[in-house]
Write an enzyme that holds these catalytic residues in place. Sequence first.
Site, PDB file in Angstrom:
ATOM      1  N   GLU A 279       0.840  -1.210   0.000  1.00 10.14           N
ATOM      2  CA  GLU A 279       0.000   0.000   0.000  1.00 10.14           C
ATOM      3  C   GLU A 279       0.870   1.253   0.000  1.00 10.14           C
ATOM      4  OE1 GLU A 279      -2.828  -0.220  -0.832  1.00 10.14           O
ATOM      5  OE2 GLU A 279      -3.728  -2.038  -0.039  1.00 10.14           O
ATOM      6  N   TRP A 282       1.760   1.910  -3.347  1.00 10.61           N
ATOM      7  CA  TRP A 282       0.700   2.559  -4.145  1.00 10.61           C
ATOM      8  C   TRP A 282       0.799   4.074  -3.972  1.00 10.61           C
ATOM      9  CZ3 TRP A 282      -2.160   1.606  -8.172  1.00 10.61           C
ATOM     10  CH2 TRP A 282      -2.534   0.303  -8.470  1.00 10.61           C
ATOM     11  N   TRP A 310     -20.142  12.289 -20.666  1.00  9.77           N
ATOM     12  CA  TRP A 310     -20.543  12.392 -19.256  1.00  9.77           C
ATOM     13  C   TRP A 310     -21.883  13.098 -19.143  1.00  9.77           C
ATOM     14  CZ3 TRP A 310     -17.643   9.397 -16.451  1.00  9.77           C
ATOM     15  CH2 TRP A 310     -16.272   9.277 -16.678  1.00  9.77           C
ATOM     16  N   ASN A 345     -11.009   2.408   2.261  1.00 11.72           N
ATOM     17  CA  ASN A 345     -10.569   2.301   0.865  1.00 11.72           C
ATOM     18  C   ASN A 345     -11.530   1.498  -0.011  1.00 11.72           C
ATOM     19  OD1 ASN A 345      -8.596   2.537  -1.339  1.00 11.72           O
ATOM     20  ND2 ASN A 345      -8.395   0.324  -1.038  1.00 11.72           N
ATOM     21  N   TRP A 363     -15.438  12.060 -13.279  1.00 10.20           N
ATOM     22  CA  TRP A 363     -14.655  11.729 -12.084  1.00 10.20           C
ATOM     23  C   TRP A 363     -14.100  12.983 -11.405  1.00 10.20           C
ATOM     24  CZ3 TRP A 363      -9.454  13.126 -12.349  1.00 10.20           C
ATOM     25  CH2 TRP A 363      -8.929  13.354 -13.620  1.00 10.20           C
ATOM     26  N   TRP A 386      -8.795   8.343  -8.438  1.00 15.55           N
ATOM     27  CA  TRP A 386     -10.007   8.648  -9.220  1.00 15.55           C
ATOM     28  C   TRP A 386      -9.805   8.234 -10.673  1.00 15.55           C
ATOM     29  CZ3 TRP A 386     -14.907   9.252  -8.208  1.00 15.55           C
ATOM     30  CH2 TRP A 386     -15.288   9.624  -6.917  1.00 15.55           C
TER      31      TRP A 386
HETATM   32  C1  LIG Z   1     -11.474   7.407  -5.267  1.00 15.24           C
HETATM   33  C2  LIG Z   1     -10.328   7.328  -4.267  1.00 15.24           C
HETATM   34  C3  LIG Z   1      -9.749   8.499  -3.770  1.00 15.24           C
HETATM   35  C4  LIG Z   1      -8.689   8.434  -2.845  1.00 15.24           C
HETATM   36  N1  LIG Z   1      -8.157   9.605  -2.358  1.00 15.24           N
HETATM   37  C5  LIG Z   1      -7.119   9.552  -1.489  1.00 15.24           C
HETATM   38  C6  LIG Z   1      -6.549  10.734  -0.969  1.00 15.24           C
HETATM   39  O1  LIG Z   1      -6.936  11.859  -1.295  1.00 15.24           O
HETATM   40  N2  LIG Z   1      -5.537  10.627  -0.074  1.00 15.24           N
HETATM   41  C7  LIG Z   1      -5.046   9.407   0.312  1.00 15.24           C
HETATM   42  O2  LIG Z   1      -4.117   9.363   1.125  1.00 15.24           O
HETATM   43  N3  LIG Z   1      -5.540   8.271  -0.199  1.00 15.24           N
HETATM   44  C8  LIG Z   1      -6.565   8.293  -1.071  1.00 15.24           C
HETATM   45  N4  LIG Z   1      -7.089   7.124  -1.561  1.00 15.24           N
HETATM   46  C9  LIG Z   1      -6.387   5.861  -1.294  1.00 15.24           C
HETATM   47  C10 LIG Z   1      -6.862   5.051  -0.071  1.00 15.24           C
HETATM   48  O3  LIG Z   1      -8.255   4.907  -0.077  1.00 15.24           O
HETATM   49  C11 LIG Z   1      -6.432   5.676   1.253  1.00 15.24           C
HETATM   50  O4  LIG Z   1      -5.054   5.973   1.231  1.00 15.24           O
HETATM   51  C12 LIG Z   1      -6.694   4.691   2.411  1.00 15.24           C
HETATM   52  O5  LIG Z   1      -8.056   4.379   2.482  1.00 15.24           O
HETATM   53  C13 LIG Z   1      -6.227   5.319   3.700  1.00 15.24           C
HETATM   54  O6  LIG Z   1      -6.575   4.518   4.785  1.00 15.24           O
HETATM   55  P1  LIG Z   1      -5.465   3.846   5.687  1.00 15.24           P
HETATM   56  O7  LIG Z   1      -4.449   4.857   6.090  1.00 15.24           O
HETATM   57  O8  LIG Z   1      -6.170   3.152   6.795  1.00 15.24           O
HETATM   58  O9  LIG Z   1      -4.833   2.805   4.675  1.00 15.24           O
HETATM   59  P2  LIG Z   1      -3.902   1.528   4.922  1.00 15.24           P
HETATM   60  O10 LIG Z   1      -4.557   0.357   4.296  1.00 15.24           O
HETATM   61  O11 LIG Z   1      -3.531   1.412   6.353  1.00 15.24           O
HETATM   62  O12 LIG Z   1      -2.616   1.855   4.029  1.00 15.24           O
HETATM   63  C14 LIG Z   1      -1.462   2.524   4.558  1.00 15.24           C
HETATM   64  C15 LIG Z   1      -1.142   3.721   3.692  1.00 15.24           C
HETATM   65  O13 LIG Z   1      -0.866   3.336   2.353  1.00 15.24           O
HETATM   66  C16 LIG Z   1      -1.301   4.361   1.449  1.00 15.24           C
HETATM   67  N5  LIG Z   1      -2.332   3.821   0.558  1.00 15.24           N
HETATM   68  C17 LIG Z   1      -3.202   2.814   0.808  1.00 15.24           C
HETATM   69  N6  LIG Z   1      -3.980   2.588  -0.289  1.00 15.24           N
HETATM   70  C18 LIG Z   1      -3.598   3.479  -1.226  1.00 15.24           C
HETATM   71  C19 LIG Z   1      -4.014   3.754  -2.553  1.00 15.24           C
HETATM   72  N7  LIG Z   1      -4.990   3.053  -3.161  1.00 15.24           N
HETATM   73  N8  LIG Z   1      -3.402   4.758  -3.214  1.00 15.24           N
HETATM   74  C20 LIG Z   1      -2.425   5.484  -2.661  1.00 15.24           C
HETATM   75  N9  LIG Z   1      -1.973   5.254  -1.392  1.00 15.24           N
HETATM   76  C21 LIG Z   1      -2.556   4.278  -0.694  1.00 15.24           C
HETATM   77  C22 LIG Z   1      -1.904   5.473   2.305  1.00 15.24           C
HETATM   78  O14 LIG Z   1      -0.919   6.451   2.538  1.00 15.24           O
HETATM   79  C23 LIG Z   1      -2.263   4.739   3.582  1.00 15.24           C
HETATM   80  O15 LIG Z   1      -2.317   5.583   4.720  1.00 15.24           O
HETATM   81  C24 LIG Z   1      -8.176   7.165  -2.456  1.00 15.24           C
HETATM   82  C25 LIG Z   1      -8.762   6.000  -2.963  1.00 15.24           C
HETATM   83  C26 LIG Z   1      -9.826   6.077  -3.844  1.00 15.24           C
HETATM   84  C27 LIG Z   1     -10.418   4.791  -4.380  1.00 15.24           C
END
Ligand SMILES: Cc1cc2nc3c(=O)[nH]c(=O)nc-3n(C[C@H](O)[C@H](O)[C@H](O)COP(=O)(O)OP(=O)(O)OC[C@H]3O[C@@H](n4cnc5c(N)ncnc54)[C@H](O)[C@@H]3O)c2cc1C
Length: 481
Positions: A279, A282, A310, A345, A363, A386
């Site tokens: 993650e 990502w 759209w 997420n 989007w 997005w």
């Molecule tokens: C439509 C959409 C918009 C999003 N917008 C944002 C946003 O503005 N800011 C944001 O930080 N994340 C965003 N995310 C990614 C992700 O949903 C969040 O990072 C995650 O839910 C954060 O929760 P967590 O810290 O408990 O994640 P955990 O599962 O604990 O993951 C640890 C860290 O990994 C990173 N991470 C995890 N998943 C992703 C991912 N898909 N993409 C990028 N980094 C990731 C984050 O920094 C997160 O804190 C978005 C996802 C979607 C589908």
Amino acid sequence: MGAMTKAADRPAILWFRNDLRLADHAALYAAVETGRPVLPVFILDDAASGAWKPGGAARWWLHHSLAALGQALEGLDARLVLRRGDSVAVLSGLVGESGAADVFTGGMADPWARRIDQAAAEALGSQGARLHRMRTTTLFNPESIRTKAGGAYGVYTPFANACLALGGPKPPLPAPRSLRAAARDSERLGDWDLLPAKPDWAAGLRAAWTPGEHGALERAEAFLRHGLGAYPAARDRPADDGTSMLSPHLHFGEISVVQLWHMAQRGPGGKGRELLIRELLWREFCANLLWHHPILPDAPLKPAFAAMPWRDDPAGLAAWQQGRTGVPIVDAGMRQLWRIGWMHNRVRMIVGSFLVKHLLIPWQQGEAWFWDTLVDADLANNAGNWQWVAGCGADASPWFRIFNPVLQGRKFDPEGDYVRRWVPELARLEARHIHAPWEAPRPVLSQAGITLGQTYPEPVVDLGAGRERALTAFRRIRSEA
Ligand SMILES: Cc1cc2nc3c(=O)[nH]c(=O)nc-3n(C[C@H](O)[C@H](O)[C@H](O)COP(=O)(O)OP(=O)(O)OC[C@H]3O[C@@H](n4cnc5c(N)ncnc54)[C@H](O)[C@@H]3O)c2cc1C
């Protein structure tokens, strides 16, 4: 005054950005290493960030994070200088006032911030000062992760493998134990009006979060100790609170991704650690995409999507924003977002897919709403994800694969507990009906105190028809996508 200052007393300016911490801060470390007094500054530059200035929820977080950083600096007898305005003018002014010869900074791969970096380097150069830009927000330098042919990666898996092949980032730097501080006048944080007043919608945020470096470390330690083992199974079930919830702390840089990476290596590890690292990669991938494609927040990376037919649907958009679409898992997510500034997420993917596919709304409108309401709103992660959801990104989910929100709900929230938590008017509905109340027999609904169209909305779109409409729209651009 500048010319009169003795060389050894000319301060080193430390310009904080989205790296609001003292530990593992390469720019702070370098400023302290000069042996000169350090002048810590944060600049609020809403004009330069334009449409991407921090949204409402992020401003709430920023206020508290700056307050926490200010306190931590006071512990070192230093004072955080707050200034508002044009970053380059503020920095030039501070250099002129203090006689500083060096400005150290990190953070921000956002395109607007990179433009400022360039302008600041030039302006400071003409004053005989230097801007030193260090890496404080990512694991690696975005220029160092290149394909064999020297290009930028557009697909996650080879990108992640290239990062893993580097063997992880260097160990984190320690926080300074002491600081020779320089002082200048500061604006007052309270005067910046970052907190909502009328109305004060931040009660849910206050209950859910502790912004600041201390809160970030506590959350990271608690998650690594108690959450990592269950993470592989729990991370996809929104009712379980099984993810780290570190995203806002990472976005504001209260903990560095390098610190988190190394903290994760210490524990028992296993599958949980591997997935957490994936993650974090990502996040790194999104930062890399934004670095190489500054248009990421605004335009589809697959150009064919510019011709997507759209829909303009203000009522549909408002129902989605307010969590009143009549599709329970979507509404639960949107209400969680409104209440605590964060959404799980899995549910972000579901609500995103519903907006761009079932409602066929661009989007960018979802991206903008998330930008205003997420405490973790991050230009790279938000735009990258997005675009992924919409199918127009570099490494996107195929457009024709359309999430069915009912099946997603049943799979990932099988007992309906997540829906019950955020959509209390459905709380008494049994699990087998909770994700599709419109299919439930009328007596079951009335026993649960539900009248569709009155206590809870009918779906704003027929899911089957919405899906077909989306596929038809996609077929129109498919030949080019
Ligand atoms: C439509 C959409 C918009 C999003 N917008 C944002 C946003 O503005 N800011 C944001 O930080 N994340 C965003 N995310 C990614 C992700 O949903 C969040 O990072 C995650 O839910 C954060 O929760 P967590 O810290 O408990 O994640 P955990 O599962 O604990 O993951 C640890 C860290 O990994 C990173 N991470 C995890 N998943 C992703 C991912 N898909 N993409 C990028 N980094 C990731 C984050 O920094 C997160 O804190 C978005 C996802 C979607 C589908």
